[in-house]
Design a protein around this motif. Sequence first.
Motif, PDB file in Angstrom:
ATOM      1  N   PHE A 447       0.846  -1.201   0.000  1.00  0.00           N
ATOM      2  CA  PHE A 447       0.000   0.000   0.000  1.00  0.00           C
ATOM      3  C   PHE A 447       0.877   1.245   0.000  1.00  0.00           C
ATOM      4  CE2 PHE A 447      -4.321   1.370   1.911  1.00  0.00           C
ATOM      5  CZ  PHE A 447      -4.188   2.667   1.442  1.00  0.00           C
ATOM      6  N   VAL A 448       1.848   1.278   0.904  1.00  0.00           N
ATOM      7  CA  VAL A 448       2.700   2.454   1.068  1.00  0.00           C
ATOM      8  C   VAL A 448       3.566   2.686  -0.166  1.00  0.00           C
ATOM      9  CG1 VAL A 448       4.619   3.415   2.391  1.00  0.00           C
ATOM     10  CG2 VAL A 448       2.708   2.331   3.583  1.00  0.00           C
ATOM     11  N   THR A 449       4.183   1.622  -0.714  1.00  0.00           N
ATOM     12  CA  THR A 449       5.056   1.805  -1.870  1.00  0.00           C
ATOM     13  C   THR A 449       4.282   2.294  -3.090  1.00  0.00           C
ATOM     14  OG1 THR A 449       4.843  -0.566  -2.361  1.00  0.00           O
ATOM     15  CG2 THR A 449       6.783   0.133  -1.136  1.00  0.00           C
ATOM     16  N   SER A 450       3.035   1.848  -3.239  1.00  0.00           N
ATOM     17  CA  SER A 450       2.210   2.354  -4.345  1.00  0.00           C
ATOM     18  C   SER A 450       1.872   3.826  -4.132  1.00  0.00           C
ATOM     19  CB  SER A 450       0.921   1.544  -4.463  1.00  0.00           C
ATOM     20  OG  SER A 450       1.180   0.219  -4.827  1.00  0.00           O
ATOM     21  N   SER A 451       1.505   4.184  -2.908  1.00  0.00           N
ATOM     22  CA  SER A 451       1.099   5.552  -2.621  1.00  0.00           C
ATOM     23  C   SER A 451       2.262   6.530  -2.739  1.00  0.00           C
ATOM     24  CB  SER A 451       0.491   5.630  -1.219  1.00  0.00           C
ATOM     25  OG  SER A 451       0.048   6.945  -0.942  1.00  0.00           O
ATOM     26  N   ASP A 452       3.425   6.180  -2.161  1.00  0.00           N
ATOM     27  CA  ASP A 452       4.519   7.150  -2.186  1.00  0.00           C
ATOM     28  C   ASP A 452       5.097   7.324  -3.587  1.00  0.00           C
ATOM     29  OD1 ASP A 452       5.989   4.793  -2.396  1.00  0.00           O
ATOM     30  OD2 ASP A 452       6.908   4.959  -0.426  1.00  0.00           O
ATOM     31  N   SER A 453       5.270   6.217  -4.326  1.00  0.00           N
ATOM     32  CA  SER A 453       5.784   6.362  -5.688  1.00  0.00           C
ATOM     33  C   SER A 453       4.762   7.053  -6.585  1.00  0.00           C
ATOM     34  CB  SER A 453       6.176   4.998  -6.265  1.00  0.00           C
ATOM     35  OG  SER A 453       5.144   4.063  -6.108  1.00  0.00           O
ATOM     36  N   GLY A 454       3.468   6.789  -6.356  1.00  0.00           N
ATOM     37  CA  GLY A 454       2.429   7.476  -7.127  1.00  0.00           C
ATOM     38  C   GLY A 454       2.416   8.967  -6.862  1.00  0.00           C
ATOM     39  N   SER A 455       2.635   9.361  -5.613  1.00  0.00           N
ATOM     40  CA  SER A 455       2.678  10.780  -5.270  1.00  0.00           C
ATOM     41  C   SER A 455       3.827  11.481  -5.977  1.00  0.00           C
ATOM     42  CB  SER A 455       2.834  10.949  -3.752  1.00  0.00           C
ATOM     43  OG  SER A 455       1.763  10.357  -3.069  1.00  0.00           O
ATOM     44  N   VAL A 471       8.371  20.175  -1.516  1.00  0.00           N
ATOM     45  CA  VAL A 471       7.822  19.103  -0.693  1.00  0.00           C
ATOM     46  C   VAL A 471       6.321  19.274  -0.478  1.00  0.00           C
ATOM     47  CG1 VAL A 471       7.873  18.073   1.603  1.00  0.00           C
ATOM     48  CG2 VAL A 471      10.010  18.660   0.455  1.00  0.00           C
ATOM     49  N   ALA A 472       5.853  20.525  -0.364  1.00  0.00           N
ATOM     50  CA  ALA A 472       4.434  20.773  -0.089  1.00  0.00           C
ATOM     51  C   ALA A 472       3.538  20.163  -1.157  1.00  0.00           C
ATOM     52  CB  ALA A 472       4.176  22.267   0.019  1.00  0.00           C
ATOM     53  N   GLN A 473       4.002  20.121  -2.397  1.00  0.00           N
ATOM     54  CA  GLN A 473       3.197  19.536  -3.462  1.00  0.00           C
ATOM     55  C   GLN A 473       3.089  18.022  -3.312  1.00  0.00           C
ATOM     56  OE1 GLN A 473       4.879  22.858  -6.516  1.00  0.00           O
ATOM     57  NE2 GLN A 473       4.476  20.870  -7.365  1.00  0.00           N
ATOM     58  N   ARG A 474       4.178  17.388  -2.903  1.00  0.00           N
ATOM     59  CA  ARG A 474       4.127  15.947  -2.665  1.00  0.00           C
ATOM     60  C   ARG A 474       3.138  15.630  -1.536  1.00  0.00           C
ATOM     61  NH1 ARG A 474      10.620  14.491  -2.551  1.00  0.00           N
ATOM     62  NH2 ARG A 474      11.210  15.688  -4.397  1.00  0.00           N
ATOM     63  N   VAL A 475       3.168  16.468  -0.514  1.00  0.00           N
ATOM     64  CA  VAL A 475       2.249  16.288   0.613  1.00  0.00           C
ATOM     65  C   VAL A 475       0.805  16.387   0.134  1.00  0.00           C
ATOM     66  CG1 VAL A 475       1.461  17.261   2.799  1.00  0.00           C
ATOM     67  CG2 VAL A 475       3.913  17.114   2.307  1.00  0.00           C
ATOM     68  N   PHE A 476       0.522  17.361  -0.718  1.00  0.00           N
ATOM     69  CA  PHE A 476      -0.839  17.557  -1.233  1.00  0.00           C
ATOM     70  C   PHE A 476      -1.329  16.311  -1.958  1.00  0.00           C
ATOM     71  CE2 PHE A 476      -3.683  18.579  -4.740  1.00  0.00           C
ATOM     72  CZ  PHE A 476      -4.682  19.317  -4.108  1.00  0.00           C
ATOM     73  N   TRP A 477      -0.527  15.800  -2.901  1.00  0.00           N
ATOM     74  CA  TRP A 477      -0.990  14.680  -3.715  1.00  0.00           C
ATOM     75  C   TRP A 477      -1.072  13.397  -2.908  1.00  0.00           C
ATOM     76  CZ3 TRP A 477      -3.726  15.847  -7.518  1.00  0.00           C
ATOM     77  CH2 TRP A 477      -3.452  16.962  -8.314  1.00  0.00           C
ATOM     78  N   CYS A 478      -0.135  13.171  -2.020  1.00  0.00           N
ATOM     79  CA  CYS A 478      -0.198  11.974  -1.183  1.00  0.00           C
ATOM     80  C   CYS A 478      -1.461  11.996  -0.320  1.00  0.00           C
ATOM     81  CB  CYS A 478       1.049  11.886  -0.303  1.00  0.00           C
ATOM     82  SG  CYS A 478       1.202  10.333   0.592  1.00  0.00           S
ATOM     83  N   THR A 479      -1.782  13.170   0.211  1.00  0.00           N
ATOM     84  CA  THR A 479      -2.970  13.316   1.050  1.00  0.00           C
ATOM     85  C   THR A 479      -4.243  13.060   0.253  1.00  0.00           C
ATOM     86  OG1 THR A 479      -1.841  14.917   2.455  1.00  0.00           O
ATOM     87  CG2 THR A 479      -4.241  14.881   2.555  1.00  0.00           C
ATOM     88  N   PHE A 480      -4.318  13.632  -0.939  1.00  0.00           N
ATOM     89  CA  PHE A 480      -5.555  13.500  -1.715  1.00  0.00           C
ATOM     90  C   PHE A 480      -5.709  12.127  -2.356  1.00  0.00           C
ATOM     91  CE2 PHE A 480      -6.492  17.839  -0.951  1.00  0.00           C
ATOM     92  CZ  PHE A 480      -7.860  17.921  -1.146  1.00  0.00           C
TER      93      PHE A 480
END
Length: 530
Positions: A447-455, A471-480
């Motif tokens: 789950f995590v590897t899919s989410s972080d690489s996807g972000s 970094v703020a943009q990565r945070v946005f996409w990972c969150t959404f």
Amino acid sequence: MSKTKKMLDPDPRVMDFSTEYELGQDNIRPFGLDLHNPVFLVSAIVIVGFVMVALANQEAAASFFGWFRPFLTSTFDWFLMLSVNIMVVFCFFLALSPLGKVKIGGKDAVPDYSYAGWIAMLFSAGIGIGLLFFGVLEPMYYSIPELNTLPLGSDPSLPGNENMGIVGTVYHWGISGWAVYVVVGLCLAIFCYNLGLPLTLRSAFYPIFGERVWGWPGHVIDTLAVFATLFGLTTSLGLGAQQVAAGLNDVFGIPVSSSLVVWLILGITAIALGSVLLGMDAGVKRLSEINMIMAACLFVFVLLVGPTFDLIAQFGGVLKDYVVAFVPLSNPFGRDDLGYMHGWTTFYWAWWIAWSPFVGMFIARISKGRTVREFILCVLIAPSLVCALWMTVFGGLALDQLANGYTGAKDVVVAYQPELSLFRMLDQLPLYNIIAPISLVLIVIFFVTSSDSGSLVIDTITAGGKMDAPVAQRVFWCTFEGLVAIALLLGGGLNALQGAAVSMGIPFTLVVLAMCYCLYKALRSERQKI
């Protein structure tokens, strides 16, 4: 110099333009961010709006997606299957032709990662939680005649058809799906590392649009890629959350509820966010390697405690039957097994295509220094064989248990509780109280590897191809990503997850087919330099 070579060579005019583009000619920077305008703004506004509407109208969303997914898969079945067939043939053509000698990054490029690290990352990103979720479910589902999903109508209870349930599964996880990733990943890698263009989907269309690719045509392509990636990814995240919740209930007696699933998505998204903040090498690469080691250990355990020699022998039979059945399974016309084709195959092809911007860009990002032939053989053949072996062992063991009178896996499949199928197979093995929690941890890491690489991939697209966006943009996409998965689960469950993936996979199929043409032109140009 040929017209094709003039169009594709990174001459000073093209490089000047791409450099201006990458430095932010079309970008805005509020609060120190680096937002590609309008790709980020359009994508973000639509995604935020989708989450709000789906959460506010959960019953209407459930009803819509319950109709939408089967409508799409039955209407566009021929288109999806023909398109994937074209991609398979195209990949083998490239690998066997002189174009296979072209090296990603130029003749002097060297790989950034070892074979082990490279294959671990591409495998973790490309498969996600699919092996654990579908490894038992699919072979069992295709082996139950009353469910009307027998591949090619072949009843596995009849002599000579014993492997068809597994073969039908391997077909969905074999070279056809990986061919989609090869096309997108190789195309992006060549245009980025060989032709000096930004690592984003629009760059691949320079042979078609020329400098207009930096305008609205490119904005549309990149925005569509963001939507396809996000909805394809959240389908996997939603399935993973359901399986973890079911496992927690099965192992620890924790009641399954919508609240539990929501908290699981939020918690695992937070872990993924930590991996994103650590970056590619410290976060994504390390988690991918841990993931592969744990998956290999679980596989070896299941193989050794099961009927080991029978499963190994069955693997050879599965590969043989897969080769024999490949063409009939790939035929989109005149099929008698519409339950299998519409319910599974066309959904899978749309899902693989929806995932292709994410996995393709991720693989492109880590594949510098590999030749085209090496890229295709590793990305196309190696993971397909691993998937076939995994499905044979896990699915074969579940079917062996059924043949010996244990109906636990069959019962949850018939009741369509797919998230429990893995645990119903494992609970007949020794050390279940140890193996089941380990399997839960493995699902979470997938789950995590899919989410972080996807972000990281979505962030790269919306930042105009930059690999070091704020970094703020990565945070946005990972969150959404997590929020979209929650919205889909609450607004329709599995149908909503699958419907969202199919709805984006179908239009993006046209993009991937066009990329075949663009990749061929680029490789012809690069071949002339060798």
